[in-house]
Design a protein around this motif. Structure first.
Motif, PDB file in Angstrom:
ATOM      1  N   PRO A  66      37.663  34.853  50.558  1.00  0.00           N
ATOM      2  CA  PRO A  66      38.711  35.874  50.585  1.00  0.00           C
ATOM      3  C   PRO A  66      38.451  36.999  49.597  1.00  0.00           C
ATOM      4  O   PRO A  66      38.669  38.171  49.893  1.00  0.00           O
ATOM      5  N   LEU A  67      37.987  36.655  48.383  1.00  0.00           N
ATOM      6  CA  LEU A  67      37.687  37.666  47.376  1.00  0.00           C
ATOM      7  C   LEU A  67      36.555  38.564  47.849  1.00  0.00           C
ATOM      8  O   LEU A  67      36.599  39.790  47.687  1.00  0.00           O
ATOM      9  N   LEU A  68      35.553  37.965  48.453  1.00  0.00           N
ATOM     10  CA  LEU A  68      34.418  38.733  48.943  1.00  0.00           C
ATOM     11  C   LEU A  68      34.854  39.707  50.021  1.00  0.00           C
ATOM     12  O   LEU A  68      34.446  40.870  50.040  1.00  0.00           O
ATOM     13  N   ILE A  69      35.701  39.239  50.931  1.00  0.00           N
ATOM     14  CA  ILE A  69      36.187  40.094  52.002  1.00  0.00           C
ATOM     15  C   ILE A  69      36.984  41.265  51.435  1.00  0.00           C
ATOM     16  O   ILE A  69      36.860  42.406  51.884  1.00  0.00           O
ATOM     17  N   MET A  70      37.811  41.002  50.414  1.00  0.00           N
ATOM     18  CA  MET A  70      38.588  42.064  49.780  1.00  0.00           C
ATOM     19  C   MET A  70      37.670  43.108  49.159  1.00  0.00           C
ATOM     20  O   MET A  70      37.929  44.317  49.237  1.00  0.00           O
ATOM     21  N   LEU A  71      36.582  42.654  48.560  1.00  0.00           N
ATOM     22  CA  LEU A  71      35.633  43.577  47.961  1.00  0.00           C
ATOM     23  C   LEU A  71      34.953  44.448  49.004  1.00  0.00           C
ATOM     24  O   LEU A  71      34.696  45.630  48.776  1.00  0.00           O
ATOM     25  N   GLU A  77      24.516  44.073  53.988  1.00  0.00           N
ATOM     26  CA  GLU A  77      23.742  43.627  52.827  1.00  0.00           C
ATOM     27  C   GLU A  77      24.413  42.421  52.198  1.00  0.00           C
ATOM     28  O   GLU A  77      23.752  41.447  51.815  1.00  0.00           O
ATOM     29  N   THR A  78      25.736  42.466  52.106  1.00  0.00           N
ATOM     30  CA  THR A  78      26.485  41.341  51.562  1.00  0.00           C
ATOM     31  C   THR A  78      26.345  40.110  52.449  1.00  0.00           C
ATOM     32  O   THR A  78      26.125  39.000  51.959  1.00  0.00           O
ATOM     33  N   LEU A  79      26.467  40.309  53.749  1.00  0.00           N
ATOM     34  CA  LEU A  79      26.351  39.203  54.689  1.00  0.00           C
ATOM     35  C   LEU A  79      25.031  38.462  54.526  1.00  0.00           C
ATOM     36  O   LEU A  79      24.984  37.228  54.547  1.00  0.00           O
ATOM     37  N   TYR A  80      23.951  39.212  54.358  1.00  0.00           N
ATOM     38  CA  TYR A  80      22.639  38.594  54.265  1.00  0.00           C
ATOM     39  C   TYR A  80      22.283  38.112  52.863  1.00  0.00           C
ATOM     40  O   TYR A  80      21.228  37.522  52.659  1.00  0.00           O
ATOM     41  N   SER A  81      23.154  38.359  51.888  1.00  0.00           N
ATOM     42  CA  SER A  81      22.859  37.942  50.518  1.00  0.00           C
ATOM     43  C   SER A  81      23.591  36.672  50.105  1.00  0.00           C
ATOM     44  O   SER A  81      23.238  36.057  49.101  1.00  0.00           O
ATOM     45  N   VAL A  82      24.601  36.259  50.891  1.00  0.00           N
ATOM     46  CA  VAL A  82      25.374  35.068  50.529  1.00  0.00           C
ATOM     47  C   VAL A  82      24.766  33.828  51.173  1.00  0.00           C
ATOM     48  O   VAL A  82      23.889  33.915  52.024  1.00  0.00           O
ATOM     49  N   ASP A  83      25.269  32.649  50.792  1.00  0.00           N
ATOM     50  CA  ASP A  83      24.759  31.413  51.380  1.00  0.00           C
ATOM     51  C   ASP A  83      25.277  31.267  52.810  1.00  0.00           C
ATOM     52  O   ASP A  83      26.195  31.974  53.245  1.00  0.00           O
ATOM     53  N   THR A  84      24.688  30.341  53.543  1.00  0.00           N
ATOM     54  CA  THR A  84      24.987  30.186  54.961  1.00  0.00           C
ATOM     55  C   THR A  84      26.452  29.871  55.224  1.00  0.00           C
ATOM     56  O   THR A  84      27.058  30.385  56.173  1.00  0.00           O
ATOM     57  N   GLU A  85      27.042  29.024  54.381  1.00  0.00           N
ATOM     58  CA  GLU A  85      28.434  28.640  54.577  1.00  0.00           C
ATOM     59  C   GLU A  85      29.364  29.848  54.479  1.00  0.00           C
ATOM     60  O   GLU A  85      30.267  30.025  55.296  1.00  0.00           O
TER      61      GLU A  85
END
Length: 248
Positions: free
Chosen positions: A5-10, A37-45
């Motif tokens: 949720p925090l990531l989405i808000m950012l 860029e964010t999508l491809y930088s986080v873990d799979t989950e």
């Protein structure tokens, strides 16, 4: 998962903080390149959680006429964006990050109708019901082909569903009656030319404008082991009249 949720808000905060500081075109490019860029930088989950939101945001932008004329130079560093030479067709495709060796690829096509309207269409359907072959691919090439003084669009793509295999796909579209339609029977009576191969094998599906030939390395499917084996042969499909004909 608690960070999602925090990531989405950012992601969406980026839009409100940056708007007005640069041209609309550059802002849009910066915004969508940043969320991919964010999508491809986080873990799979976490990617699995935010990927549908990212896709929804981009698709909503495709409905905006201005996006068709945006070159998306930064975004193209993260997703595949191809444009036809007559500038009437544009494709967007990317990996949804579903995890593992199975790659679920999204693909959308934007086009300009004869009346000047900008529309879009989703191309990926996972498994095509008629053939049983996968149709979700990353589109890497668009070729304008002329048949009886009418424009058609040959799309070439690549994908993989794991299991040590990958596939390439060719299909032909035409803008007709304010819509874009998949042409029937272009490849020996089929809508699609689907080429399967082991992941270690190169398919090399490509089109030659001068010779009007579509070619690829051919791998024979061995049903007894459920796998493809190399033949050392190159298959050539020649554009004759209104279809591609396999050369013997």
């Amino acid at each position: 998962m608690k960070q999602a949720p925090l990531l989405i808000m950012l992601l969406f905060a980026f839009a409100s903080n940056s708007h007005g500081q640069e041209s609309e075109s550059n802002f849009t490019d910066d915004y969508y390149s940043s969320i991919f860029e964010t999508l491809y930088s986080v873990d799979t989950e976490m990617a699995y959680c935010i990927a549908p939101i990212v896709e929804e945001r981009l698709v909503s932008k495709l409905a905006d006429t201005t996006s068709f004329y945006n070159p998306f130079k930064k975004l193209s560093e993260y997703i595949s964006i191809e444009t036809s030479s007559d500038s009437l067709v544009k494709t967007y495709s990317w990996d949804r990050i579903s995890g593992g060796s199975w790659h679920d690829n999204a693909s959308y096509l934007q086009f300009k109708t004869k009346s000047g309207k900008i529309k879009y269409k989703r191309l990926d359907s996972g498994i095509e019901q008629e053939t049983g072959e996968p149709t979700d691919v990353i589109i890497y090439d668009i070729h304008d082909i002329s048949i009886k003084d009418e424009s058609y669009y040959l799309l070439l793509g690549w994908g993989t569903h794991g299991g040590g295999r990958h596939h390439s796909l060719a299909r032909v579209y035409k803008i007709k009656d304010e819509e874009i339609v998949l042409c029937d029977s272009f490849f020996d009576g089929e809508k699609y030319l689907h080429i399967g191969a082991p992941r270690v094998g190169r398919i090399n599906l490509q089109y030659n404008y001068e010779t009007k030939e579509l070619s690829h390395n051919y791998y024979e499917y061995d049903a007894s082991v459920g796998f493809y084996k190399p033949t050392g042969n190159i298959r050539i499909w020649l554009l004759e009249n209104d279809k591609f004909v396999l050369q013997k």
